[in-house]
Write a protein that holds these residues in place. Structure first.
Motif, PDB file in Angstrom:
ATOM      1  N   VAL A  47       0.829  -1.202   0.000  1.00 64.48           N
ATOM      2  CA  VAL A  47       0.000   0.000   0.000  1.00 64.48           C
ATOM      3  C   VAL A  47       0.867   1.257   0.000  1.00 64.48           C
ATOM      4  N   ILE A  50       2.435   1.864  -3.458  1.00 69.80           N
ATOM      5  CA  ILE A  50       1.462   2.309  -4.458  1.00 69.80           C
ATOM      6  C   ILE A  50       0.994   3.732  -4.167  1.00 69.80           C
ATOM      7  N   ARG A  51       0.680   4.022  -2.909  1.00 74.62           N
ATOM      8  CA  ARG A  51       0.174   5.342  -2.575  1.00 74.62           C
ATOM      9  C   ARG A  51       1.252   6.410  -2.695  1.00 74.62           C
ATOM     10  N   GLN A 119      -6.370   3.221  -8.486  1.00 74.56           N
ATOM     11  CA  GLN A 119      -6.094   2.124  -7.546  1.00 74.56           C
ATOM     12  C   GLN A 119      -6.921   0.866  -7.812  1.00 74.56           C
ATOM     13  N   THR A 247      -5.043   1.579   3.039  1.00 70.33           N
ATOM     14  CA  THR A 247      -5.118   2.643   2.031  1.00 70.33           C
ATOM     15  C   THR A 247      -6.107   3.728   2.458  1.00 70.33           C
TER      16      THR A 247
END
Length: 259
Positions: A47, A50-51, A119, A247
């Motif tokens: 997470v 990706i974030r 996402q 997330t």
């Protein structure tokens, strides 16, 4: 293999490769390879990666939201102009003028949803990987970038007595632990999402313009997403719920830290 599966293949490999890579790093650092906590931290790390990669997109989203706020008075005037006109030509003319305003100001109501939309394929890929692990492990196979041994390790891992691949509807392991952990994570997801969305509305929807398309969109997100979490959470494996909860917490923290 259908078109959707073909599209999802690279996402499944990317998501599983990141998760496995983080798992290997944690294992090398001394954490038990078969521990549910090692896999949990791997999912949390997924997470964060990706974030962090989506921060530039989020900053563009904040800028677009600011432009939407500045646009509200003009949208309100446009609504007043066509108030009471319900014929097809008037509705079409109003829609065209709205689109012209969005284009002129370089924004649109959907801009607030862009990070979430980006996402989606990663979330679906993780869901497919984690949901497919029990079958892969049972057949002595790996899945995505995850080897056979890693699939077996994940399939046998658990946290607080709840197996990582288990879900409320599909069972597995201590069902009481699965239900309790699922409920707690759904509550965490719902509360963090509600706080985040309320903050977005307070910052970007003026009190004097409560009935614009942007305001209506934000209200829909505010009240619909918690229902989605509650309905969808019972289907998702514990590992996916960890991803989703993390997330949501990231998003809430991001809204409070980035001006």
């Amino acid at each position: 293999m259908d078109v959707f599966e073909t599209i999802m293949v690279p996402f499944k490999w990317l998501v599983s490769a990141i998760m496995v890579g983080l798992h290997d790093v944690l294992s090398s650092a001394g954490m038990p390879a078969a521990s549910g906590w090692t896999w949990t931290l791997s999912i949390i790390g997924l997470v964060l990666i990706i974030r962090a990669a989506l921060i530039p997109v989020f900053l563009r989203q904040v800028s677009a939201q600011r432009r939407m706020r500045l646009l509200q008075p003009e949208l309100k005037k446009l609504q007043a102009k066509y108030q009471g006109k319900t014929d097809q030509l008037s509705r079409q003319a109003m829609a065209q003028e709205q689109m012209a305003l969005y284009k002129e100001h370089g924004t649109n109501p959907l801009s607030a949803c862009l990070p979430m939309l980006i996402q989606v394929p990663f979330f679906l890929a993780l869901f497919q990987v984690l949901s497919g692990i029990p079958a892969a492990a049972g057949q002595g196979q790996g899945i995505g970038a995850m080897s056979r041994d890693q699939a077996l390790q994940f399939d046998a891992s658990s946290i607080f007595g709840a197996p990582m691949p288990a879900s409320v509807l599909h069972g597995g392991g201590d069902q009481g632990a699965v239900v309790l952990l699922t409920v707690l994570m759904i509550l965490a997801m719902t509360v963090s999402q509600f706080i985040t969305q309320r903050r977005i509305m307070v910052r970007n929807v003026p009190d004097e313009s409560p009935d614009t398309p942007f305001a209506r969109q934000q209200k829909v997100i505010l009240y619909i997403l918690p229902l989605v979490f509650a309905a969808g959470g019972v289907y998702f494996p514990i590992g996916v719920l960890i991803y989703w909860t993390t997330t949501n917490l990231w998003t809430m923290a991001q809204q409070f830290t980035i001006k």
